[in-house]
Scaffold this active site. Sequence first.
Site, PDB file in Angstrom:
ATOM      1  N   ARG A  52       8.284 -43.468  14.205  1.00 19.49           N
ATOM      2  CA  ARG A  52       8.980 -44.381  13.197  1.00 19.49           C
ATOM      3  C   ARG A  52      10.233 -44.499  13.486  1.00 19.49           C
ATOM      4  O   ARG A  52      11.086 -43.681  14.128  1.00 19.49           O
ATOM      5  CB  ARG A  52       8.900 -43.610  11.959  1.00 19.49           C
ATOM      6  N   ASP A  54      11.512 -32.518  14.044  1.00 17.68           N
ATOM      7  CA  ASP A  54      10.945 -32.661  12.563  1.00 17.68           C
ATOM      8  C   ASP A  54      11.390 -31.490  11.391  1.00 17.68           C
ATOM      9  O   ASP A  54      11.591 -31.994  10.516  1.00 17.68           O
ATOM     10  CB  ASP A  54       9.696 -33.154  12.525  1.00 17.68           C
ATOM     11  N   SER A  91       9.980 -34.102  17.962  1.00 17.57           N
ATOM     12  CA  SER A  91       9.226 -32.793  17.404  1.00 17.57           C
ATOM     13  C   SER A  91       8.448 -32.237  18.704  1.00 17.57           C
ATOM     14  O   SER A  91       7.159 -32.018  18.575  1.00 17.57           O
ATOM     15  CB  SER A  91       8.171 -33.258  16.284  1.00 17.57           C
TER      16      SER A  91
HETATM   17 MG    MG Z   1       5.862 -35.972  11.906  1.00 12.49          MG
END
Ligand code: MG
Length: 463
Positions: free
Chosen positions: A78, A200, A147
């Site tokens: 994202r 994250d 992450s």
């Molecule tokens: Mg995630």
Amino acid sequence: SGKWARAMAILREFEEKCGTPIGKLRQVADAMTVEMHAGLASEGGSKLKMLISYVDNLPTGDEKGLFYALDLGGTNFRVLRVQLGGKENRVVKQEFEEVSIPPHLMVGSSEALFDFIAQALAKFVAEEGEGFHPAPGRQRELGFTFSFPVRQTSISSGTLIKWTKGFSIEDTVGEDVVGELTKAMEKLKLDMRVTALVNDTIGTLAGGRYHDNDVIAAVILGTGTNAAYVERAHAIPKWHGLLPKSGEMVINMEWGNFRSSHLSLTEYDHALDAESLNPGEQIFEKLISGMYLGEIVRKVLVKMAEEAAIFGETVPPKLKIPFILRTPHMSAMHHDTSPDLKVVASKLKDVLEISNTSLKTRKIIVELCDVVATRGARLSAAGILGILKKLGRDTIRVGEKQKSVVALDGGLYEHYTKFRTTMENTLKELLGDEVAANVFVEHSNDGSGIGAALLAASHSQYL
Ligand code: MG
Ligand code: ADP
């Protein structure tokens, strides 16, 4: 019939091996606490890396200006922009875009992956419109949520230790991931600086803290699983740097790699691990997270197909394909409340090309999903208890009523209702009513995206 009895026997044996009675969960929590201590004591002291994040200040609400964030952590990534308005106006405006990562890029070259990411980011930046106000003469700043296990070298740099969750790109390992991204941005003449590199879990912690001052830890239950929490800096023996002014340091536990003899590993778990991209690693993650739950179910179904012929005389060919049964399919079957289990029937048909199953067989499948999800959910709760224990927040001290909030995020937690409910109920069960009344699990909605932008703001080069 004999075949029915055999299938039930396979299910019962599996269920028994997956059992997570409360006593066992306490052992898991204790083991987690012990490993946390060990990982903080020395580098390589534990399976838990307990990585120092360099985040020694969490958002306060005073953050102001336009900031970007990029979240790379699984199948999607994202990009996000947010206009922060300080204490009074908070998040004035935000926009995000989700892009899925072509699978070949997850196992290709580092350059190809980061070029792809930078291109999507550049396109997103080009679409910046009304309501977003870049500060004149200043570079745009980005919080990069990455992450995977990273050894941080500063708040805005860190080298990749290893890939997880289906990524496997050899030439990124050991490289500074901010350097990789920066190179790709420069090629595109995208004038932007990464001011915070976080995980994250840390983004979620930051996003959670922005909204609620009592947030002390964050847990991700998504494709993978991980946790981060706020530690007292002097309780980190392996930290030889200056003690931060705040006296605190956020620790990225990398708890997915936790393992303990108290975890109930079955033959299916061992097989899944052996066939995985990272055998012997991320054992806790392989019991809990969304990447694996459906696959465990598939493996048990293969056994039932082979030894109890539950789908007829031959094993359905599709069923033999690893990872074909995804956790969202499993979740849909698990939540099927129709009397004839028609969701189960349709998933079997659509995903595995299996038709004409008996209701009895479909019931077994729902139960199987329940066994796998329950174990994962209860073990996650035990992990959270481990963190609370480490912080001394698993008991109530006389005259002290301290509230503890754990921020949760991730697709598994968000969408798999039975998993989520079991996790939350198990945590209450472990804590007991009195303590549970002061411990809250809070969904931190897109904490990781906003959180990274907030950390980019609090670590801006212009402060
Ligand atoms: Mg995630
Ligand atoms: P990531 O962990 O890759 O950053 P998310 O937090 O969005 O991404 O989690 C995605 C994961 O959540 C998927 O891999 C899947 O395992 C799980 N998931 C998504 N939707 C569902 C669902 N409806 N039921 C169960 N699990 C789901």
